[in-house]
Design an enzyme around this catalytic site. Structure first.
Site, PDB file in Angstrom:
ATOM      1  N   ASP A 534       0.837  -1.192   0.000  1.00 18.32           N
ATOM      2  CA  ASP A 534       0.000   0.000   0.000  1.00 18.32           C
ATOM      3  C   ASP A 534       0.875   1.247   0.000  1.00 18.32           C
ATOM      4  O   ASP A 534       2.080   1.179   0.229  1.00 18.32           O
ATOM      5  CB  ASP A 534      -0.940  -0.013   1.219  1.00 18.32           C
ATOM      6  CG  ASP A 534      -0.177  -0.122   2.529  1.00 18.32           C
ATOM      7  OD1 ASP A 534       0.539   0.836   2.882  1.00 18.32           O
ATOM      8  OD2 ASP A 534      -0.285  -1.162   3.209  1.00 18.32           O
ATOM      9  N   GLU A 614      21.906 -22.802 -18.439  1.00 20.98           N
ATOM     10  CA  GLU A 614      21.054 -21.907 -17.637  1.00 20.98           C
ATOM     11  C   GLU A 614      21.855 -20.718 -17.116  1.00 20.98           C
ATOM     12  O   GLU A 614      21.366 -19.591 -17.065  1.00 20.98           O
ATOM     13  CB  GLU A 614      20.442 -22.687 -16.456  1.00 20.98           C
ATOM     14  CG  GLU A 614      19.368 -23.673 -16.878  1.00 20.98           C
ATOM     15  CD  GLU A 614      18.932 -24.615 -15.757  1.00 20.98           C
ATOM     16  OE1 GLU A 614      17.787 -25.058 -15.791  1.00 20.98           O
ATOM     17  OE2 GLU A 614      19.767 -24.910 -14.849  1.00 20.98           O
TER      18      GLU A 614
END
Ligand code: DGJ
Length: 729
Positions: A534, A614
């Site tokens: 928030d 990877e």
């Protein structure tokens, strides 16, 4: 710009593309007369329909006028007991027991610069950047004054609101409700958009027409919550990403909140937003005052996308206080999903070593380093390094990390305590609990009573010792359960209704102290993922872990929903291992990188377990992020598709503020034969410029936006592509 017209008694707030107006009428009622696309200065009360409305009371001051009722007049700040039966903003209990409050306009002041709110988060702005209007209302009979604050950020189309209530009488006044925002609309032909969710699936937009009566989103969990977000939208039914009138409203608050919208009997609309009235009763002794948290509004005449971009810019430039403000943030690796509680110093250093060889710059040690904590049953509250796991403490560990060329970050959960901890054994009354009842546990822990100064002081001194024992540059501030059994041993019965709010003020207080002491430390908020995402937290913690769900495909939805108010650089986002820990899905590493780098980017896996192939992909991702960070984090954000709707892919785009660069990211869904994608239409480019795409073809901005770009063929599930656009003369 703020204009006061003494003749019409109007107060007009102009931003670049919007206008907001109020008027003190002949009865000193503060009416809300307009909020919408920018218009010239004129008295907009001419549009208020005065009519005799049956069963709607008329204030005594209006004499025999039956066409003047607070039940339908647009109010700037509604109260109770005076004939307005719509959503109240203010409810007081006065010394005689009455709940009637009648506010009359009493004065005004215009100031340069943005007001501040002591102890509360608020947008900030200098005299060149923002203006303040303060309107004072009074209820002389009650001895109460109410100050309404307005901050105007012209360039951002942002208007902030705050409210201060002052007891000027001689007896105690109890606040039962004190909203931060009341916004009346002349018609209720509006959609109400809220953001619901749950742990691991936060902030999913939900849109529905405003019905007669009240509809509300809110939280009574003590935190703003995974379940609803203190950000809502009211928009015209035909509003889309790119067109239509929209109003976004955010509350800068991290505790219980309510955002309620109402369609009235006369088809007008009202939005009221503020602290949730559940278990809220705040006593003001004579001379005392109470400040409600700040709310902020953006009105966009041009759709939801523009509304979001205005919020993003305002939050980036005038709310977050980030040690990396407008700079590139370090790429981090966090050991949580790699080790959980099961680690040693050697294991951590090995993860860091692998990560640093790939270009990662910050190592974050998550939960499990303190007290006695080998699982989540014990240890919270004892913020001393567990030297069995980490011999020599941070003083021994951090130099090893630093020697790898990496900075060091640490996880804490200051608001919590385990019953199995030294702190709880010493101070059982420091936890929130109701006398005579066994408190509910959440993740095997209780909540500390942060309304109490001595509790905060104790945690502060422990944290300070840790943070001063080594060069720490990042803190992950977690909070892993909702509040229950809310009762403070330090307050009398009549003041227990203050605990929820005092708890939030206590959290802000401790965060601010840590911030002041260590301004170089980047604090990342967290609440079991995104349970306290928030505007209040963003003032103290410029980034927040968006969700405990690290699956790239679920994250498309979570980050999409979050983007309606919050900028991507505030969303903590990590690449994790597959099958994904939360849902078992397998996605390509490339796709995980594309999704995570549209956030505060990092890895949350043991990179030592990666194959050489990877590792090459990860190296490339980190290089791309470093090269494009400015665009990714501070560019204007465009949602190109809605991942909640059926469709072959999800796409979004960041465009630099000068429109000379853009990055388009796209992730496909499940593969299907004949999966030919329609050209992807881009947004926000300069139609007159030519853009080179990924170093290849040159296309006009007008062509890319109106006709689109043909995507390369993609095979397999959850594929991704990034298109980098650079303008050429
Ligand atoms: C919840 C957080 O969201 C996770 O990332 C992790 O930090 C755990 N808490 C640790 O307990």
């Amino acid at each position: 710009m703020i204009i006061h017209n003494q003749q019409t008694m109007t107060f007009t707030l102009h931003t670049r593309s919007t206008t907001y107006q109020m008027k003190a009428d002949g009865y000193q009622t503060l009416l809300h007369t307009y909020y919408g696309p920018r218009i010239r200065d004129c008295d907009m009360s001419c549009l208020i329909p005065y009519a005799d409305m049956g069963f709607s009371p008329n204030p005594h001051a209006a004499g025999n006028r039956r066409d003047y009722s607070l039940d339908f007049l647009p109010q700037e700040y509604s109260t109770c007991g005076v004939g307005d039966f719509r959503l109240p903003s203010l409810e007081l209990e006065l010394p005689g027991g009455s709940h009637t409050a009648s506010l009359r306009f009493a004065g005004w002041e215009i100031r340069k610069g943005k007001y501040t709110l002591p102890g509360l988060p608020a947008f900030y702005g200098t005299a060149e950047e923002a203006d303040t209007l303060v309107l004072t209302l009074e209820d002389a009979a009650a001895g109460v004054a109410v100050e309404l604050y307005y901050g105007v950020f012209e360039e951002f189309d942002l208007i902030t609101r705050a409210v201060r209530v002052i007891n000027q009488g001689s007896g105690n006044v109890v606040l039962c409700r004190c909203a931060s925002l009341c916004l009346d609309f002349p018609h209720a032909n509006l959609d109400f958009v809220t953001f619901h969710g749950r742990h691991t699936l936060e902030r999913c937009p939900e849109r529905a027409p405003l019905r007669h009566g009240v509809q509300a989103a809110g939280s009574t969990r003590g935190a703003s919550s995974h379940q609803q977000n203190p950000f809502v939208i009211l928009c015209e039914p035909d509003a889309t990403e790119d067109a239509g009138l929209c109003y976004g409203a955010m509350l800068l608050y991290s505790g219980n909140f309510e955002a309620a919208a109402e369609r009235s009997q006369y088809e007008s609309g009202r939005l009221v937003m503020g602290i949730h009235p559940y278990h809220f009763r705040w006593t003001l002794a004579p001379g005392e005052d109470f400040t409600a948290p700040e709310a902020a509004l953006v009105c966009s005449p041009n759709g939801l996308g523009q509304m979001s971009r205005q919020f993003h810019r305002a939050i980036l430039d005038h709310l977050r206080r980030d040690p990396f403000q407008h700079k590139r943030k370090p790429v981090l690796v966090n050991n949580w999903e790699a080790t959980y509680f099961d680690f040693t110093a050697e294991k951590l250093v090995n993860i860091a070593k692998e990560a640093s060889s790939l270009g990662v710059e910050l190592f974050v040690m998550d939960d499990g380093w303190f007290g006695v904590r080998d699982d989540d049953n014990s240890g919270l509250g004892d913020w001393q390094v567990n030297e069995k796991k980490l011999p020599g403490g941070l003083g021994a560990l951090v130099p090893q990390i630093n020697r790898l060329g990496m900075s060091f970050g640490i996880w804490v959960e200051p608001e919590m305590v385990n019953e199995d901890s030294a702190l709880y054994r010493q101070h059982p009354d420091w936890a929130l609990r109701v006398p005579g009842r066994e408190p509910a546990r959440g993740r095997n822990q209780l909540v500390l009573d942060f309304s109490r100064q001595e509790v905060r002081d104790h945690i502060y001194s422990q944290l300070k010792a840790v943070l001063s024992s080594a060069p720490v540059t990042y803190v992950k501030w977690d909070m892993n359960r909702s509040l229950t059994d809310v009762w403070s041993a330090a307050l009398p019965a009549g003041r227990q209704g203050e605990v929820y709010h005092r708890f939030v003020l206590g959290v802000y207080d401790l965060l601010e102290r840590i911030r002041q002491d260590y301004p170089h430390i980047l604090i990342e908020g967290c609440c079991g993922g995104g349970g306290r995402f928030d505007g209040g937290m963003l003032y103290y913690t410029p980034q927040i872990w968006c969700s405990d769900n690290t699956d790239a495909i679920d994250r498309l939805r979570i980050q999409y929903g979050t983007s309606f108010c919050y900028p991507v650089c505030a969303m903590g986002a990590h690449v994790s291992a597959v099958p994904n820990e939360q849902n078992g899905r397998v996605t390509p590493l490339e796709t995980r990188g594309v999704v995570a780098m549209s956030g505060a980017f990092g890895y949350e896996m043991d990179l030592g377990k990666c194959t050489e192939e990877e590792r090459e992909i990860i190296r490339g991702q980190i290089e791309t992020y470093k090269a494009r960070c400015n665009l990714l984090h501070y560019g204007d954000y465009y949602r190109l598709s809605d991942p909640f709707q059926p469709g072959p892919f999800t796409a979004w785009e960041q465009v630099s503020r000068d429109k000379r660069e853009a990055l388009v990211s796209l992730v496909t869904g499940c593969a299907s034969t004949g999966n030919v994608f329609p050209p992807l239409r881009l947004k926000g480019l300069d139609p007159a410029l030519q853009y080179r795409v990924n170093g290849g073809g040159l296309y006009g901005g007008d062509v890319l936006m109106n006709a689109g770009y043909l995507l390369p063929p993609m095979r397999g599930d959850y594929q991704s592509v990034q298109l980098y656009l650079q303008a050429e003369e």
